[in-house]
Design a protein around this motif. Sequence first.
Motif: not given
Ligand code: NAD
Length: 321
Positions: A95-97, A104-106, A118-122, A144-148, A279-281
């Motif tokens: 996530k963005a946050y 930094a860890q790697i 970098l796949l982050q939104n916002g 704009t892909e969707g996954a859960f 949220t990613e507010i």
């Molecule tokens: P998610 O919460 O499902 O996955 C994030 C993963 O990162 C979690 O498994 C978390 O444990 C892991 N993580 C966090 N810190 C970590 C660390 N230090 N080391 C290793 N792993 C770590 O989130 P997501 O839905 O996959 O979203 C990722 C980004 O993609 C977001 O910015 C989101 O807005 C964007 N995005 C998501 C979708 C979607 O449909 N899910 C679509 C478009 C964009």
Amino acid sequence: MRNSALSHPHSNAPALTSATWYVLGAGSMGMLWATRLARAGLPVKLIVRNCDRLQAYKAAQGLTLIEGEDSQKWDISAQTPETEEPIQRLLVACKAYDAQQAVAQIAGRLSPDAELILLQNGLGSQQAVAALVPHIRCIFASSTEGAFRAGDWRVVFAGLGHTWLGDADQGPPPHWLGELQRSGIAHEWSPNILSRLWRKLALNCAINPLTVLYDCRNGGLQAHSAEVNTLCTELSALLKCCGQAGAAVDLATEVHRVIQATANNYSSMHQDVAHGRRTEISYLLGYACEAARSRHFVAPHLQRLHQRLTEHLLRRGLPCN
Ligand code: NAD
Ligand code: KPL
């Protein structure tokens, strides 16, 4: 449900000479990318948070990608951030946050010629990551892909979409775009990725917070079109003020089109709040408000919306950053 790891058109492709795709963050997007890359025969390694997560992953014996009735399990190798192995190509799927701290860890493992995707939104997290590793090429993506997640180590590919990739420093397209093609990841190289990210941010600012405040699906905003229009007018002016006039073109029209096209869906922010998730507010509305403040641009409706959303999140015990 069918288990068909070998029957997919993208499977069995030979692993040519490719750098390993390290995937940082095995959440929805990380799993969606890792499984499709692995399916195409490309070398992939997951980086999970810690030893506990690694043990849990090993017990599950792989990642499962669910597409409609199809379910495929891929035994992708995994490791913790502490593993001593150089990284040449890294997909950041947190996530963005979390992105900056995760990178930094790697950071010490990155080769001098490494590339980060970098796949982050916002907006905001990409710049923070790039500042952390200034000598490393960072490619920004907007998807704009969707996954859960359907439980641990299982991902549902819920919405076909498209991913735009680009280099904010105007570098050339990377040679590995062909690997995305082979993996069936619909994508395009964007010469102006910041414009794409701003446009998506504006769409998300006009839709997502209101769906949370009115507790409605996207289509519920059809009853609040005047408020949506006011936000679009302010967002368009802000985009222009930020040098992003291209991202402002016909914003309101597109916002209403998206509201109609996704009328039955809950926005991602609504889903986060409903599930009690952060949220990613800060990377959406917070970023827009900060951009306005720093340019002395008056944006009363965005500021008020940010305040209302912040109060709403705090009332529900959720972080407001
Ligand atoms: P998610 O919460 O499902 O996955 C994030 C993963 O990162 C979690 O498994 C978390 O444990 C892991 N993580 C966090 N810190 C970590 C660390 N230090 N080391 C290793 N792993 C770590 O989130 P997501 O839905 O996959 O979203 C990722 C980004 O993609 C977001 O910015 C989101 O807005 C964007 N995005 C998501 C979708 C979607 O449909 N899910 C679509 C478009 C964009
Ligand atoms: O991207 C979205 C989200 O829910 O995050 C849409 C569907 C465009 C709504 O803003």
